[in-house]
Design an enzyme around this catalytic site. Structure first.
Site, short mmCIF file in Angstrom:
data_model
loop_
_atom_site.label_atom_id
_atom_site.label_comp_id
_atom_site.label_asym_id
_atom_site.label_seq_id
_atom_site.Cartn_x
_atom_site.Cartn_y
_atom_site.Cartn_z
N GLY A 68 7.70 7.98 34.81
CA GLY A 68 8.82 9.24 34.83
C GLY A 68 10.46 8.97 34.50
O GLY A 68 10.40 7.73 34.67
N CYS A 95 4.77 2.38 36.35
CA CYS A 95 6.51 2.58 36.04
C CYS A 95 7.09 3.26 37.29
O CYS A 95 7.02 2.70 38.35
CB CYS A 95 6.55 3.07 34.80
SG CYS A 95 8.28 2.91 34.11
N GLU A 183 -1.11 2.53 29.39
CA GLU A 183 -1.65 3.47 28.72
C GLU A 183 -1.50 3.60 27.36
O GLU A 183 -2.03 4.21 26.22
CB GLU A 183 -1.35 4.81 29.43
CG GLU A 183 -0.19 5.49 29.29
CD GLU A 183 1.01 4.74 29.86
OE1 GLU A 183 1.99 5.66 30.28
OE2 GLU A 183 0.75 3.65 30.62
N LYS A 381 -9.38 17.44 22.70
CA LYS A 381 -9.92 17.56 21.31
C LYS A 381 -10.91 16.36 20.78
O LYS A 381 -11.85 16.81 20.25
CB LYS A 381 -8.64 17.63 20.13
CG LYS A 381 -8.88 18.06 18.93
CD LYS A 381 -9.23 19.42 18.69
CE LYS A 381 -9.17 19.86 17.29
NZ LYS A 381 -9.19 21.43 17.18
#
Length: 525
Positions: A68, A95, A183, A381
């Site tokens: 964030g 983080c 990530e 998706k």
């Protein structure tokens, strides 16, 4: 208004317990959830205001706290119910999530003046998270604050030159923190770190597979629909196609698909949809030939917003007419994706606190009395594409590039006429043929032709011509929020240009769009 019918959820087995990704305002929160699913572990994105009791009620396999932009000591910064850390749930803080965990567990977080943005070299002493990885790791940092004292009971297992505490582990409480972002692709071993957490620390088995998704959704659809009739607005895109096949697998001939051919599709596209569903899968399909109806409504219209409204409204009217012909239909299939659910929430948490109905299968009327069945609402998706492959959907449909609902109407800059549609449809087909021949189709987010309704001077056969230019557009992107123009090889561009000019009467010039998004958009209109 159409009502969303929540599909009944069977009692969760240990293999189906979710990993909850707690959104603390980070730009990569959704990406974390995607990376967990890429490890074949089911995940959901949730808000940070969940209480410890609400978290416990979900019975998660693990928690991941996102990054964030805030400082943990700033007024109004995202916070957590600290009792969550006493639940015994394996938790990974990333983080900001690491800093919040450290502060709440008695550690110290400070702004040291040694910010890190971009690549950093990590020196590891190998705890559980970094097991099996090199002693030195390249990672992606993005922080100003740092943990300067780890919580009591936590071991520091990695550091960088500017961040002495880059990873800590409290193995007895199963609480872990990393200052970097595993990530993102800029952390080369990031997915291995996440897998170490998911598999070794949390014991979450990799059971989130296309076959498992199909089995679960088929059971839910059957329990919801029973013996009632079901209707699906089939656009030809991958989302509505996969949703239709899932429902058909569940309830068979109780499903009827309605395919409205508005005459604004690409070359042979309507025939492919009809052959695939009516011929190959034997799904009951109503093919509505409405080309003249749409062209009549679009005659003389050049404003792109007017085009969009006309196509959307006319689709609704045609669909309503066909639905009435079919009689009493209770359920409507819609291809809502998990990203739609997340983005439509608009809650203070920055995630989907409120789930709305999504009319994203051709713009369905809000006053329809049918109840929505949304079998893809848990999928991203890329997962939809993998489910489509598992169901046997042809590659050309599974990997079909995004195509706008108004179709070629908004790729003609100016009035839409039969002549211009014919020119654009053929130019687009040539482009896609050459892109596929060069084995570039799957590398591109979108590639298409645009026809400005203007003319330019050229020379063909020693004679002056005054004909259309065709614009070629090809972009790369991860999510269409931003996009870069694709660096197509010159020989591919040359082949496209040569064929378009030589094979299409009325075209004498081909140009290539080299603008990115922003400042441009992907589509021209």
């Amino acid at each position: 208004m159409a009502q969303v019918v929540p599909l009944p959820t069977p009692e969760a087995s240990p293999e189906e317990r979710p990993v909850l990704v707690v959104d603390l305002g980070g730009q990569y929160s959704q990406l974390i959830a995607r990376r967990v699913r890429e490890a074949r572990v089911y995940s959901e994105l949730v808000g940070h205001r969940l209480s410890a009791s609400e978290v416990a009620a979900r019975n998660p396999a693990a928690l991941i706290l996102s990054g964030g932009p805030a400082s943990v000591y700033a007024e109004g910064a995202p916070d957590l119910d600290t009792e969550i850390f006493d639940l015994g749930i394996p938790t990974l803080g990333i983080c900001y999530g690491m800093q919040l965990m450290a502060r709440d567990l008695g550690g110290i977080v400070e702004r040291t003046g040694a910010s890190e943005f971009g690549k950093a070299v990590l020196r590891a002493s190998h705890g559980e998270l970094l097991e099996g990885l090199p002693d030195e790791l390249i990672v992606w940092m993005s922080h100003r604050d740092s943990v300067v004292a780890a919580p009591t009971g936590a071991d520091v297992t990695a550091s960088s030159p500017s961040t002495p505490i880059a990873v800590f582990e409290d193995r007895s409480r199963r609480l872990y923190g990393v200052q970097f972002h595993p990530e993102v692709v800029h952390t080369p071993h990031g997915q291995e770190i996440l897998k170490n957490f998911l598999y070794e620390v949390a014991g979450a088995p990799p059971t989130w597979t296309p076959a498992a998704v199909i089995e679960e959704q088929v059971a839910r659809i059957r329990a919801t629909v029973g013996t009632e009739r079901v209707l699906c607005a089939l656009s030809g895109g991958v989302d509505s196609a996969v949703a239709a096949l899932l429902v058909h697998k569940a309830v068979g001939d109780q499903l009827t698909c309605v395919f409205v051919d508005h005459g604004l599709l690409r070359e042979n596209e309507a025939e492919q949809v009809v052959e695939t569903f009516g011929g190959h899968f034997h799904v009951a399909l109503v093919h509505v030939q409405a080309q003249k109806r749409f062209l009549t409504r679009l005659a003389g219209v050049s404003d792109p917003e007017d085009k969009r409204k006309i196509v959307g409204e006319e689709f609704i009217r045609v669909f309503e007419e066909e639905a009435r012909k079919l009689g009493d239909v209770r359920f409507l299939v819609q291809g809502t994706l998990y990203s739609d659910v997340i983005e439509s929430g608009g809650g203070e948490d920055g995630v989907a606190a409120l789930i709305k109905s999504h009319h994203n299968v051709g713009g369905l009327p809000a006053d329809m009395r049918m109840e929505l069945v949304e079998p893809l609402r848990l999928l991203f998706k890329d997962e939809v594409r993998r489910v489509g492959e598992e169901l046997g959907l042809p590659e050309r449909m599974v990997w079909r590039q995004p195509f706008p609902g108004p179709g070629l109407a908004i790729r003609i800059i100016g009035d839409v006429t039969e002549e211009r549609l014919a020119v654009l449809r053929r130019a687009d087909a040539i482009l896609l043929e050459e892109i596929r021949r060069a084995d570039l189709y799957r590398e591109l987010w979108q590639s298409f032709a645009v026809l400005p309704a203007i003319r330019s001077v050229g020379v063909q056969g020693d004679e002056r011509t005054y004909a259309y230019p065709v614009v070629i557009r090809a972009v790369t992107s991860e999510d269409a929020m931003t996009a870069d123009w694709a660096r197509l090889p010159y020989d591919v561009l040359e082949a496209i240009s040569s064929r378009v000019i030589n094979e299409i009467p009325g075209v004498n010039r081909v140009v290539y769009d080299v603008s990115s998004k922003p400042p441009a958009t992907i589509e021209w209109e």
